[in-house]
Design a protein around this motif. Structure first.
Motif, mmCIF file in Angstrom:
data_model
loop_
_atom_site.group_PDB
_atom_site.id
_atom_site.type_symbol
_atom_site.label_atom_id
_atom_site.label_comp_id
_atom_site.label_asym_id
_atom_site.label_seq_id
_atom_site.Cartn_x
_atom_site.Cartn_y
_atom_site.Cartn_z
ATOM 1 N N LYS A 224 0.830 -1.200 0.000
ATOM 2 C CA LYS A 224 0.000 0.000 0.000
ATOM 3 C C LYS A 224 0.869 1.256 0.000
ATOM 4 O O LYS A 224 0.566 2.249 -0.678
ATOM 5 C CB LYS A 224 -0.899 -0.019 1.239
ATOM 6 N N THR A 225 1.956 1.224 0.754
ATOM 7 C CA THR A 225 2.885 2.357 0.814
ATOM 8 C C THR A 225 3.436 2.683 -0.562
ATOM 9 O O THR A 225 3.478 3.851 -0.983
ATOM 10 C CB THR A 225 4.036 2.038 1.786
ATOM 11 N N ILE A 226 3.866 1.651 -1.268
ATOM 12 C CA ILE A 226 4.426 1.849 -2.609
ATOM 13 C C ILE A 226 3.349 2.306 -3.586
ATOM 14 O O ILE A 226 3.549 3.235 -4.371
ATOM 15 C CB ILE A 226 5.091 0.542 -3.096
ATOM 16 N N LYS A 227 2.185 1.685 -3.515
ATOM 17 C CA LYS A 227 1.091 2.037 -4.410
ATOM 18 C C LYS A 227 0.666 3.490 -4.255
ATOM 19 O O LYS A 227 0.378 4.185 -5.246
ATOM 20 C CB LYS A 227 -0.107 1.116 -4.147
ATOM 21 N N GLU A 228 0.640 3.974 -3.022
ATOM 22 C CA GLU A 228 0.170 5.338 -2.748
ATOM 23 C C GLU A 228 1.291 6.377 -2.794
ATOM 24 O O GLU A 228 1.050 7.561 -2.570
ATOM 25 C CB GLU A 228 -0.520 5.398 -1.383
ATOM 26 N N GLY A 229 2.523 5.934 -3.086
ATOM 27 C CA GLY A 229 3.635 6.875 -3.160
ATOM 28 C C GLY A 229 4.048 7.421 -1.802
ATOM 29 O O GLY A 229 4.522 8.553 -1.710
ATOM 30 N N PHE A 230 3.912 6.614 -0.749
ATOM 31 C CA PHE A 230 4.240 7.057 0.605
ATOM 32 C C PHE A 230 5.595 6.519 1.081
ATOM 33 O O PHE A 230 5.868 6.499 2.280
ATOM 34 C CB PHE A 230 3.143 6.610 1.578
ATOM 35 N N GLU A 231 6.452 6.123 0.176
ATOM 36 C CA GLU A 231 7.764 5.625 0.569
ATOM 37 C C GLU A 231 8.483 6.643 1.468
ATOM 38 O O GLU A 231 8.537 7.826 1.159
ATOM 39 C CB GLU A 231 8.641 5.334 -0.651
ATOM 40 N N GLY A 232 9.024 6.146 2.583
ATOM 41 C CA GLY A 232 9.736 7.010 3.505
ATOM 42 C C GLY A 232 8.849 7.784 4.461
ATOM 43 O O GLY A 232 9.348 8.539 5.295
ATOM 44 N N ARG A 233 7.531 7.578 4.375
ATOM 45 C CA ARG A 233 6.603 8.340 5.226
ATOM 46 C C ARG A 233 5.752 7.418 6.115
ATOM 47 O O ARG A 233 4.783 7.861 6.716
ATOM 48 C CB ARG A 233 5.679 9.202 4.367
ATOM 49 N N VAL A 234 6.150 6.156 6.201
ATOM 50 C CA VAL A 234 5.401 5.189 7.007
ATOM 51 C C VAL A 234 6.334 4.546 8.029
ATOM 52 O O VAL A 234 7.418 4.069 7.685
ATOM 53 C CB VAL A 234 4.747 4.110 6.129
ATOM 54 N N SER A 235 5.911 4.541 9.293
ATOM 55 C CA SER A 235 6.649 3.883 10.371
ATOM 56 C C SER A 235 5.761 2.829 11.010
ATOM 57 O O SER A 235 4.529 2.932 10.972
ATOM 58 C CB SER A 235 7.063 4.904 11.439
ATOM 59 N N VAL A 236 6.399 1.830 11.599
ATOM 60 C CA VAL A 236 5.647 0.802 12.323
ATOM 61 C C VAL A 236 6.334 0.535 13.652
ATOM 62 O O VAL A 236 7.565 0.509 13.748
ATOM 63 C CB VAL A 236 5.520 -0.513 11.519
ATOM 64 N N GLY A 237 5.532 0.336 14.694
ATOM 65 C CA GLY A 237 6.055 0.014 16.010
ATOM 66 C C GLY A 237 5.769 -1.420 16.389
ATOM 67 O O GLY A 237 4.825 -2.029 15.898
ATOM 68 N N HIS A 238 6.576 -1.978 17.259
ATOM 69 C CA HIS A 238 6.497 -3.361 17.739
ATOM 70 C C HIS A 238 6.996 -4.317 16.653
ATOM 71 O O HIS A 238 8.139 -4.698 16.645
ATOM 72 C CB HIS A 238 5.090 -3.738 18.193
ATOM 73 N N LEU A 239 6.134 -4.773 15.761
ATOM 74 C CA LEU A 239 6.470 -5.698 14.668
ATOM 75 C C LEU A 239 7.121 -6.979 15.203
ATOM 76 O O LEU A 239 8.000 -7.562 14.585
ATOM 77 C CB LEU A 239 7.390 -5.009 13.650
#
Length: 407
Positions: A224-239
């Protein structure tokens, strides 16, 4: 010049430097700076680092561990206990606790934070509005990014979707999400992206927080990040779920995360406390595979998550101690690994938070910490005193030490 820090150690392999500060900015970094300043500090070779960055914390839930304890130590009870307490929070209560937590962070050298502030129909915006108020009040001590965070889910908690949009209108800096606590998870993710696109804001997910890897959605987040052009603007916690995957399954996910430029906030204090609770032997560490992600090109950060509540019943706001904990837990003590840890609480989270004027360079904001150690590579393992903390070019904290040895 306002301040000159003389004879500081910035890199172990370089000569000592003088650092000059004027009008909140670093104006010179030289072997020796001529002239004088209103305040001069002789560092005597001690280490100077940029301000610490707390990239994942919950101020509105801090310091409530004694009110309704999480006796099982599980994530499920932590969520249940906190859910019972939240409707009892008043603005005065949230403000008092959040203020104490902020002062813990400030005195330990943190100059930037990203705090997840939650809301839902049962508690309204009590905590969120209070945290937004503190963001303004503390701006000369610490820079705050506030995440609009739907802890109880969006789709399964009617009314929360409207509150997400209202929170963004109220000034939230980041759109938060928690796919593992909502259903359907992919629709939750889609909605978070929809809101982020509308307001042109970054995204921060609580992501795949389990001991096993069943039903993980990190691949979908990357796609979804790549599709929406949000590369570098998404973080995730825990994982933490990634720790349950064998290399042949893990590596393709890491490659996809690196392609999407996802940043990861590992939260060892919380994840160690809550994870592996059903394991009777060979108890899992239950943390995300930090070394594998780092080596795969993923931007890795370390953060606190919570201070003394049902999710983490300890903590004092010291990121150095969080990083020290991560060293043995994530096997980061090797000669090649140790130098990669300090960036996980400084330059790496600066990248994750999109900070453009951060670092020890001429022209950058003077957000600095002078440590009581003389070797950069020992900056974490010494857990050194923070002798001087400088925010926006002003000294905000000074530490005086008196040690008397009676041999």
């Amino acid at each position: 010049m306002d301040i000159i820090l003389r004879k500081v150690r910035i890199k172990d392999e370089e000569n000592l430097k003088d650092v000059a500060i004027k009008d909140g900015k670093i104006t010179a970094i030289e072997n020796s700076i001529e002239g004088s300043a209103a305040r001069e500090i002789d560092a005597e070779g001690r280490v100077l680092i940029p301000g610490l960055i707390e990239s994942h914390i919950h101020l509105d839930k801090a310091l409530i561990a004694d009110r309704l304890p999480n006796k099982s130590g599980t994530l499920a009870e932590a969520i249940e206990v906190t859910g019972k307490l939240k409707p009892t929070f008043t603005r005065e209560d949230v403000e008092e606790r959040a203020r104490k937590a902020l002062m813990m962070l400030v005195k330990n050298g943190t100059t930037h934070i990203r705090t997840h502030s939650e809301f839902d129909p049962s508690q309204g915006f009590t905590g969120f509005e209070t945290v937004m108020k503190l963001k303004e009040e503390f701006k000369n001590l610490i820079d705050m990014q506030v995440v609009a965070f739907p802890q109880e889910g969006i789709l399964k908690a009617p009314g929360t979707e409207e509150m997400m949009y209202k929170a963004m209108d109220m000034g939230a800096d980041v759109v938060g999400g928690i796919p593992y606590n909502d259903s359907p998870a992919k629709e939750h993710i889609d909605l978070v992206f929809e809101i982020a696109k509308k307001y042109d804001k970054p995204i921060d997910f609580h992501q795949d927080f389990k001991d096993d890897a069943d039903g993980i959605t990190i691949q979908y987040v990357c796609e979804k990040t790549i599709k929406e052009g949000f590369e570098g603007r998404v973080s995730v916690g825990h994982l933490t779920s990634l720790g349950a995957l064998a290399k042949e399954k893990l590596n393709p996910i890491i490659e996809l995360m690196a392609k999407a430029k996802i940043s990861v906030m590992s939260l060892p204090a919380t994840d160690l406390h809550l994870g592996g609770r059903k394991d009777e032997y060979n108890v899992r560490r239950a943390v995300t595979p930090v070394r594998a992600l780092r080596d795969g090109g993923v931007n890795m950060c370390l953060a606190t998550n919570n201070i003394r509540n049902a999710f983490t019943p300890y903590g004092n706001g010291d990121l150095m101690q969080v990083a020290m904990l991560a060293i043995p837990v994530s096997h980061l003590g090797g000669a090649d690994d140790l130098p990669t840890v300090l960036p996980m609480i400084t330059t790496n989270p600066a990248k994750a938070l999109g900070l453009k004027d951060y670092g020890i360079e001429v022209g950058k904001k003077a957000d600095l910490v002078l440590l009581d150690t003389k070797i950069v590579n020992n900056a974490i393992i010494d857990i050194p005193d923070r002798l001087y903390i400088i925010k926006n070019g002003k000294i905000t904290v000074e530490t005086e030490k008196k040690i008397k040895l009676n041999f």
